[in-house]
Write a protein that holds these residues in place. Structure first.
Motif, PDB file in Angstrom:
ATOM      1  N   SER A 186       0.814  -1.224   0.000  1.00 14.07           N
ATOM      2  CA  SER A 186       0.000   0.000   0.000  1.00 14.07           C
ATOM      3  C   SER A 186       0.842   1.265   0.000  1.00 14.07           C
ATOM      4  CB  SER A 186      -0.944   0.005   1.206  1.00 14.07           C
ATOM      5  OG  SER A 186      -1.801  -1.111   1.179  1.00 14.07           O
ATOM      6  N   LEU A 187       2.112   1.162   0.400  1.00 16.24           N
ATOM      7  CA  LEU A 187       2.976   2.346   0.423  1.00 16.24           C
ATOM      8  C   LEU A 187       3.210   2.911  -0.976  1.00 16.24           C
ATOM      9  CD1 LEU A 187       5.756   1.633   3.100  1.00 16.24           C
ATOM     10  CD2 LEU A 187       3.865   3.238   3.219  1.00 16.24           C
ATOM     11  N   LYS A 188       2.973   2.080  -2.005  1.00 13.63           N
ATOM     12  CA  LYS A 188       3.119   2.570  -3.382  1.00 13.63           C
ATOM     13  C   LYS A 188       2.171   3.727  -3.675  1.00 13.63           C
ATOM     14  CE  LYS A 188       2.242  -1.337  -5.414  1.00 13.63           C
ATOM     15  NZ  LYS A 188       2.039  -2.332  -6.509  1.00 13.63           N
ATOM     16  N   TYR A 189       1.066   3.770  -2.948  1.00 12.00           N
ATOM     17  CA  TYR A 189       0.001   4.716  -3.276  1.00 12.00           C
ATOM     18  C   TYR A 189      -0.091   5.862  -2.263  1.00 12.00           C
ATOM     19  CZ  TYR A 189      -1.130   0.399  -5.709  1.00 12.00           C
ATOM     20  OH  TYR A 189      -1.051  -0.753  -6.455  1.00 12.00           O
ATOM     21  N   THR A 190       0.899   6.002  -1.418  1.00  9.35           N
ATOM     22  CA  THR A 190       0.872   7.055  -0.398  1.00  9.35           C
ATOM     23  C   THR A 190       2.045   8.012  -0.602  1.00  9.35           C
ATOM     24  OG1 THR A 190       2.187   5.758   1.172  1.00  9.35           O
ATOM     25  CG2 THR A 190      -0.204   5.497   1.253  1.00  9.35           C
ATOM     26  N   GLU A 227      10.758  -3.507  -3.953  1.00  7.85           N
ATOM     27  CA  GLU A 227      12.158  -3.433  -3.517  1.00  7.85           C
ATOM     28  C   GLU A 227      12.722  -2.016  -3.574  1.00  7.85           C
ATOM     29  OE1 GLU A 227      16.393  -5.732  -4.512  1.00  7.85           O
ATOM     30  OE2 GLU A 227      14.561  -6.175  -5.657  1.00  7.85           O
ATOM     31  N   LEU A 228      12.294  -1.231  -4.559  1.00  9.98           N
ATOM     32  CA  LEU A 228      12.815   0.123  -4.694  1.00  9.98           C
ATOM     33  C   LEU A 228      12.399   1.029  -3.550  1.00  9.98           C
ATOM     34  CD1 LEU A 228      12.298   0.712  -8.534  1.00  9.98           C
ATOM     35  CD2 LEU A 228      14.450   0.297  -7.339  1.00  9.98           C
ATOM     36  N   VAL A 274      12.236   0.092  -0.333  1.00 12.65           N
ATOM     37  CA  VAL A 274      12.795  -0.323   0.952  1.00 12.65           C
ATOM     38  C   VAL A 274      13.788   0.692   1.513  1.00 12.65           C
ATOM     39  CG1 VAL A 274      14.155  -2.094   2.138  1.00 12.65           C
ATOM     40  CG2 VAL A 274      12.370  -2.771   0.517  1.00 12.65           C
ATOM     41  N   PRO A 275      14.811   1.138   0.764  1.00  8.07           N
ATOM     42  CA  PRO A 275      15.747   2.112   1.357  1.00  8.07           C
ATOM     43  C   PRO A 275      15.070   3.399   1.813  1.00  8.07           C
ATOM     44  CG  PRO A 275      16.651   1.172  -0.664  1.00  8.07           C
ATOM     45  CD  PRO A 275      15.203   0.761  -0.600  1.00  8.07           C
ATOM     46  N   GLY A 276      14.014   3.826   1.098  1.00  7.71           N
ATOM     47  CA  GLY A 276      13.325   5.064   1.461  1.00  7.71           C
ATOM     48  C   GLY A 276      12.528   4.971   2.744  1.00  7.71           C
ATOM     49  N   VAL A 277      12.256   3.762   3.204  1.00  6.54           N
ATOM     50  CA  VAL A 277      11.525   3.578   4.463  1.00  6.54           C
ATOM     51  C   VAL A 277      12.463   3.720   5.660  1.00  6.54           C
ATOM     52  CG1 VAL A 277      10.258   1.889   5.856  1.00  6.54           C
ATOM     53  CG2 VAL A 277       9.750   2.123   3.416  1.00  6.54           C
ATOM     54  N   LEU A 330      17.612  -9.426  -2.185  1.00  2.00           N
ATOM     55  CA  LEU A 330      18.968  -9.051  -1.793  1.00  2.00           C
ATOM     56  C   LEU A 330      18.896  -7.833  -0.871  1.00  2.00           C
ATOM     57  CD1 LEU A 330      20.900  -9.395  -5.170  1.00  2.00           C
ATOM     58  CD2 LEU A 330      21.297 -10.728  -3.090  1.00  2.00           C
ATOM     59  N   LEU A 331      19.578  -7.885   0.245  1.00  5.18           N
ATOM     60  CA  LEU A 331      19.459  -6.813   1.235  1.00  5.18           C
ATOM     61  C   LEU A 331      20.821  -6.205   1.573  1.00  5.18           C
ATOM     62  CD1 LEU A 331      16.847  -8.390   3.696  1.00  5.18           C
ATOM     63  CD2 LEU A 331      16.479  -6.500   2.117  1.00  5.18           C
TER      64      LEU A 331
END
Length: 377
Positions: free
Chosen positions: A233-237, A267-268, A270-273, A290-291
């Motif tokens: 859901s974070l894609k839409y916020t 995956e794109l 994740v770093p922004g969170v 991959l992390l």
């Protein structure tokens, strides 16, 4: 003979102590204990025996008839429901009615957890509406934990619950639903209705700048814990900036955050969170991707706060190097669980650099599921 001696020693305990011990037993175990002797049976009616009670609604005989009248004594109720049979859900609502309506304001904690597979297309409307119907205005509930329900919690349900339970101090609606069903406007209503709320578990998609402004109002109590589940859901916020986290941390200096990143999160994103100013105490990266960059960010950003780390990722020599570096940065770690094979050097690094480490799941060879953890203390 030794077992008989232990039984007789337990029989000699004062009723208050026995009642306290019985309070930790699930309902069926309590029933078995109460049939041992007359003295134990008498302890059944002691309020402390029912303070903490788990009821499993998984068959027609979930609750023995002779204990119906004792359910209103429960203060902290954990309700486990098998969703497969509608009769189990009906029994669960009946238990709630006894504990809430007949309990005369005694019930303080309610945790609902669903077992077995969810029926196809089941949306949980009967349980959500049933709980709202049972709750009375000005309910005594202090803690409501719905993390264990698999269906989407609706805006209307959450708004109804908080209007009926203004005394809530802890609310967990970061459940295992596939999507977030609670809008930021509803979360703002939660904060306005429950003025004593200091612990909150939500989907990160329910957060917004307006919600953060509500959390930072001077009349709000200090926020102790924030559990956030991050998924598709974070894609839409609109993404939250690091500066607003810095402001929240200044307003609530004792705040600790638990972050869970679901495998559905792109995956794109994740770093922004993983903003530097989030006071992350517990981090679960359950992405199966991959992390390497993410582990590097975790070590840089949360070295002073991180106590629990869980990873579901892909093994590699590069991952081993990043984990060794992280072990030298996150010295406060108490738990680390990595569900892929790592090198012996990784294990040695955590043992050497994390003095508070008390359990870990780090394997140099694959094991049958589930992997067992190693306890140190």
């Amino acid at each position: 003979m030794e077992d008989k001696g232990l039984i007789w020693s337990a029989m000699d305990l004062p009723e208050e102590i026995l009642a306290h011990i019985f309070s930790f037993l699930p309902l069926h175990d309590k029933c078995n204990a109460f049939t041992v002797c007359k003295a134990w049976s008498g302890t059944m009616t002691h309020p402390s025996s029912w303070k903490d009670t788990e009821v499993r609604c998984e068959s027609a005989n979930s609750i023995p008839d002779r204990y119906f009248d004792l359910l209103p004594l429960v203060r902290n109720l954990k309700l486990r429901i098998s969703l497969i049979d509608p009769a189990n859900r009906k029994n669960a609502l009946w238990v709630l009615r006894q504990a809430l309506s007949r309990g005369e304001g005694r019930l303080e904690t309610l945790s609902i957890c669903c077992m077995a597979n969810t029926p196809l297309f089941y949306a949980g409307q009967d349980l959500q509406q049933g709980l709202v119907d049972i709750l009375s205005s000005g309910s005594s509930l202090r803690v409501l934990d719905l993390k264990g329900v698999p269906f989407t919690l609706s805006d209307s349900f959450v708004r109804s619950v908080v209007m009926l339970c203004p005394a809530l101090q802890s609310l967990y609606i970061n459940n295992q639903s596939l999507v977030c069903g609670v809008k930021p406007e509803t979360l703002s209503q939660v904060l306005k209705s429950c003025l004593s709320l200091n612990t909150l578990g939500v989907f990160q998609a329910s957060l917004s700048q307006d919600v953060f402004k509500d959390l930072m109002l001077p009349e709000r109590p200090n926020l102790k814990k924030l559990e956030l589940r991050c998924e598709r859901s974070l894609k839409y916020t609109q993404s939250l900036c690091d500066e607003i986290w810095a402001e929240l941390k200044r307003r609530h200096p004792r705040l600790c955050v638990e972050l869970e990143l679901d495998h559905t999160l792109p995956e794109l994103l994740v770093p922004g969170v993983l903003h530097p100013n989030i006071p992350v105490r517990c981090l679960r990266l359950l992405t199966w991707t991959l992390l390497l960059e993410e582990v590097r960010i975790v070590g840089q950003n949360y070295g002073c706060t991180l106590e629990v780390l869980e990873l579901q990722t892909i093994p590699s020599s590069e991952l081993n190097s990043e984990l060794i570096a992280l072990a030298k940065q996150c010295l406060r770690l108490r738990e680390v669980h990595c569900y892929c094979v790592v090198s012996q050097e990784v294990i040695a690094a955590f043992l050497a650099n994390c003095p508070d480490l008390w359990r870990y799941t780090l394997k140099i060879h694959k094991e049958p599921h589930p992997w067992t953890c190693t306890k140190l203390k």
